[in-house]
Scaffold this motif. Structure first.
Motif, short mmCIF file in Angstrom:
data_model
loop_
_atom_site.label_atom_id
_atom_site.label_comp_id
_atom_site.label_asym_id
_atom_site.label_seq_id
_atom_site.Cartn_x
_atom_site.Cartn_y
_atom_site.Cartn_z
N LEU A 292 0.85 -1.20 0.00
CA LEU A 292 0.00 0.00 0.00
C LEU A 292 0.88 1.24 0.00
O LEU A 292 1.98 1.23 0.57
N ILE A 293 0.39 2.30 -0.63
CA ILE A 293 1.10 3.59 -0.58
C ILE A 293 0.23 4.55 0.22
O ILE A 293 -0.94 4.76 -0.10
N LYS A 294 0.80 5.11 1.28
CA LYS A 294 0.03 5.98 2.19
C LYS A 294 0.47 7.44 2.01
O LYS A 294 1.67 7.73 1.95
N GLY A 295 -0.55 8.31 1.96
CA GLY A 295 -0.24 9.73 1.84
C GLY A 295 -0.59 10.24 0.45
O GLY A 295 -0.03 11.22 -0.02
N ILE A 296 -1.53 9.56 -0.20
CA ILE A 296 -1.99 9.95 -1.53
C ILE A 296 -3.19 10.89 -1.37
O ILE A 296 -4.09 10.64 -0.58
N LEU A 297 -3.18 11.99 -2.14
CA LEU A 297 -4.26 12.99 -2.03
C LEU A 297 -4.73 13.44 -3.39
O LEU A 297 -5.25 14.55 -3.53
N VAL A 313 -4.13 2.16 -1.92
CA VAL A 313 -3.50 3.35 -1.34
C VAL A 313 -4.27 3.76 -0.10
O VAL A 313 -5.44 3.42 0.07
N VAL A 314 -3.58 4.50 0.75
CA VAL A 314 -4.23 5.15 1.88
C VAL A 314 -4.33 6.62 1.52
O VAL A 314 -3.31 7.32 1.41
N LEU A 315 -5.56 7.07 1.27
CA LEU A 315 -5.79 8.50 1.02
C LEU A 315 -5.65 9.19 2.36
O LEU A 315 -6.40 8.90 3.31
N SER A 316 -4.69 10.09 2.45
CA SER A 316 -4.37 10.62 3.77
C SER A 316 -3.58 11.91 3.65
O SER A 316 -2.76 12.07 2.74
N GLN A 343 -12.03 -2.85 -7.56
CA GLN A 343 -11.21 -3.92 -6.97
C GLN A 343 -9.99 -3.42 -6.20
O GLN A 343 -9.38 -4.16 -5.44
N PHE A 344 -9.61 -2.18 -6.42
CA PHE A 344 -8.40 -1.63 -5.82
C PHE A 344 -8.73 -1.11 -4.42
O PHE A 344 -9.78 -0.48 -4.21
N THR A 345 -7.85 -1.37 -3.47
CA THR A 345 -8.15 -1.01 -2.08
C THR A 345 -7.93 0.48 -1.82
O THR A 345 -6.87 1.02 -2.14
N LEU A 346 -8.95 1.11 -1.26
CA LEU A 346 -8.82 2.50 -0.83
C LEU A 346 -9.12 2.58 0.66
O LEU A 346 -10.25 2.30 1.09
N VAL A 347 -8.09 2.92 1.43
CA VAL A 347 -8.28 3.19 2.85
C VAL A 347 -8.22 4.71 2.97
O VAL A 347 -7.47 5.36 2.25
N VAL A 348 -9.03 5.26 3.85
CA VAL A 348 -9.02 6.71 4.01
C VAL A 348 -8.85 7.04 5.49
O VAL A 348 -9.31 6.27 6.34
N ASP A 349 -8.17 8.13 5.79
CA ASP A 349 -8.08 8.53 7.20
C ASP A 349 -8.11 10.04 7.33
O ASP A 349 -8.10 10.78 6.35
N GLY A 350 -8.21 10.48 8.58
CA GLY A 350 -8.24 11.91 8.89
C GLY A 350 -9.52 12.29 9.60
O GLY A 350 -10.58 12.39 8.98
N GLY A 351 -9.44 12.46 10.91
CA GLY A 351 -10.56 13.00 11.68
C GLY A 351 -11.65 12.00 12.04
O GLY A 351 -12.72 12.41 12.50
N MET A 352 -11.37 10.70 11.87
CA MET A 352 -12.42 9.70 12.15
C MET A 352 -12.58 9.50 13.66
O MET A 352 -11.69 8.94 14.31
#
Ligand SMILES: Cc1cc2nc3c(=O)[nH]c(=O)nc-3n(C[C@H](O)[C@H](O)[C@H](O)COP(=O)(O)O)c2cc1C
Length: 420
Positions: A292-297, A313-316, A343-352
């Protein structure tokens, strides 16, 4: 009179003269009736993540609170994370049979009972002794992944030994390539399920109020040291084994820089500024499991990650701690989902911090969310049982909110449940 739209910001939760935490909400007009967060020691009395936060603020020394909470510069990105969540409203459906509710999801091809995982965070040892192991244990018990940071304080192998854990290793590219390659090889030997490379922190975002705590790099100011001495419970539960260290990296740090803060500053100063897509593709090829690549916006970058063979990716925006004035990861989520397909994994974070936050993210196309500060508040409030309490609060809220929304399963969620 001020009616904050939703959650409590720092200005909304202040200690009054008696030390009680007062919360301004629409139901408390001109301060009456007062709404109080729970900031005592009885974990079972924490009803919300905001209570765990108030408990954490009470237990921690000020410099640790500022490290935990801080965003960079004007904290505009930090605010945007909250505002983006607040800009979505839920459209409940009436008369739906919700006698059974299911919040399980599949993440990286494996089922899990809850739609969130614990985000990688560094310096957890400032909040509780053996904090990475405690977070990992609580995650394993809940059946969710724990991403261990390169800046963690417990050895990777010790965390890997936690029974039943879905262990992810978060990689920072610092120093020369052989260092990161050695960490990747070690994560492979430790059996980590996924490698998460974080790409939004090659420069350290300027979290100014935390930086003001330091007289110079690696040295807290004398008032901060003295203030820390006023937190005996924190000292007893955090520092009793001595200062934490960066168990996985300290061997790469010059001998005269191996103190706790010194090594953190050294690693920050030695991040690889040339990290690029070629290097990401090289790491992808090196790593045999999920990547996974984290920090994609940016939706273009999500597509590019897919093209180099990442699993997701981790949208973050790093919880508002890196570039200031960015969009929220939620803002890019619908477009990113449209571009990468289902099919591609999208994890999202920020303020949850609430069940409804998670439901909004899932409805906008995320497979799951990362909890950053939410679980850290639990950790800093009460150690492992505090993390478990944070997980339980999120689970209970998601379950109740699904029932209220008229959705029997998180799998039903899509944009038709949302309005701006
Ligand atoms: C105290 C703290 C330390 C963090 N350290 C890291 C880290 O070492 N590596 C990383 O990829 N992200 C790190 N992050 C970012 C989190 O992984 C996550 O993106 C962020 O916390 C999500 O926002 P939230 O705290 O509002 O939930 C950190 C965040 C916090 C609050």
């Amino acid at each position: 009179m001020r009616f904050p739209l939703r959650r409590l910001n720092r200005e909304d939760v202040e200690a009054d003269a008696t030390g009680a935490r007062l919360a301004r909400t629409p139901a408390a007009q001109n301060g009456t009736p007062e709404r109080r967060l729970y900031a005592g020691r009885k974990l079972s009395r924490a009803r919300t993540i905001a209570d765990l936060r108030a408990m954490a603020h009470r237990r921690l020394p000020a410099f640790a609170v500022e490290y935990l909470e801080g965003g960079s510069e004007e904290e505009a990105t930090l605010s945007r994370n909250l505002a983006a969540l607040a800009s979505w409203r839920l459209l409940p459906r009436a008369l739906v049979d919700v006698s059974r509710r299911d919040q399980s999801v599949a993440l990286l091809g494996r089922a899990m009972p809850l739609p969130f995982a614990i985000a990688p965070t560094g310096l957890n040892g400032l909040f509780w002794r053996k904090a990475d192991v405690l977070l990992a244990r609580a995650a394993a018990q809940a059946g969710v992944p724990f991403a261990q940071s390169t800046m963690s304080n417990d050895a990777m192998e010790e965390v890997a030994a936690v029974p039943g854990l879905r262990h992810w290793w978060q990689l920072y590219a610092f120093g020369e390539r052989p260092i990161r390659d050695a960490l990747v090889a070690r994560a492979e030997r430790a059996g980590c399920e996924a490698l998460v490379i974080t790409v939004d922190a090659q420069f350290y975002g300027d979290r100014e109020w935390e930086q003001r705590r330091f007289a110079h790099p690696g040295r807290l100011t004398m008032p901060s040291i003295l203030e820390s001495a006023l937190h005996p419970h924190w000292i007893a539960t955090t520092l009793s084994g001595g200062m934490p260290s960066f168990a996985n990296d300290v061997g790469y740090v010059p001998k005269d820089k191996r103190g706790f803060f010194d090594s953190a500053f050294w690693i920050r100063a030695n991040m690889d500024h040339s990290l690029d897509w070629n290097e990401a593709a090289r790491l992808r090829a090196l790593w045999p499991r999920k990547f996974l690549i984290k920090g994609i916006l940016n939706a273009n970058d999500a597509e590019r990650a897919q093209r180099i063979g990442a699993d997701g990716v981790v949208l973050s925006n790093h919880g508002g701690r890196q570039l200031d004035w960015t969009i929220s990861s939620l803002d890019v989520l619908p477009e990113a989902r449209r571009r990468v397909g289902s099919q591609f994994t999208l994890v999202v974070d920020g303020g949850m911090r609430r069940g409804t936050d998670v439901l909004k993210a899932l409805a906008l196309g995320a497979n799951a969310v990362f909890l950053g500060r939410a679980t850290l508040y639990g950790l800093a409030a009460a150690g492992e049982s505090g993390v478990t309490r944070a997980v339980d609060i999120m689970r209970e809220e998601i379950d109740r909110d699904l029932g209220l929304l008229g959705a029997a399963s998180v799998k039903e969620l899509d944009a038709s449940f949302l309005a701006r």
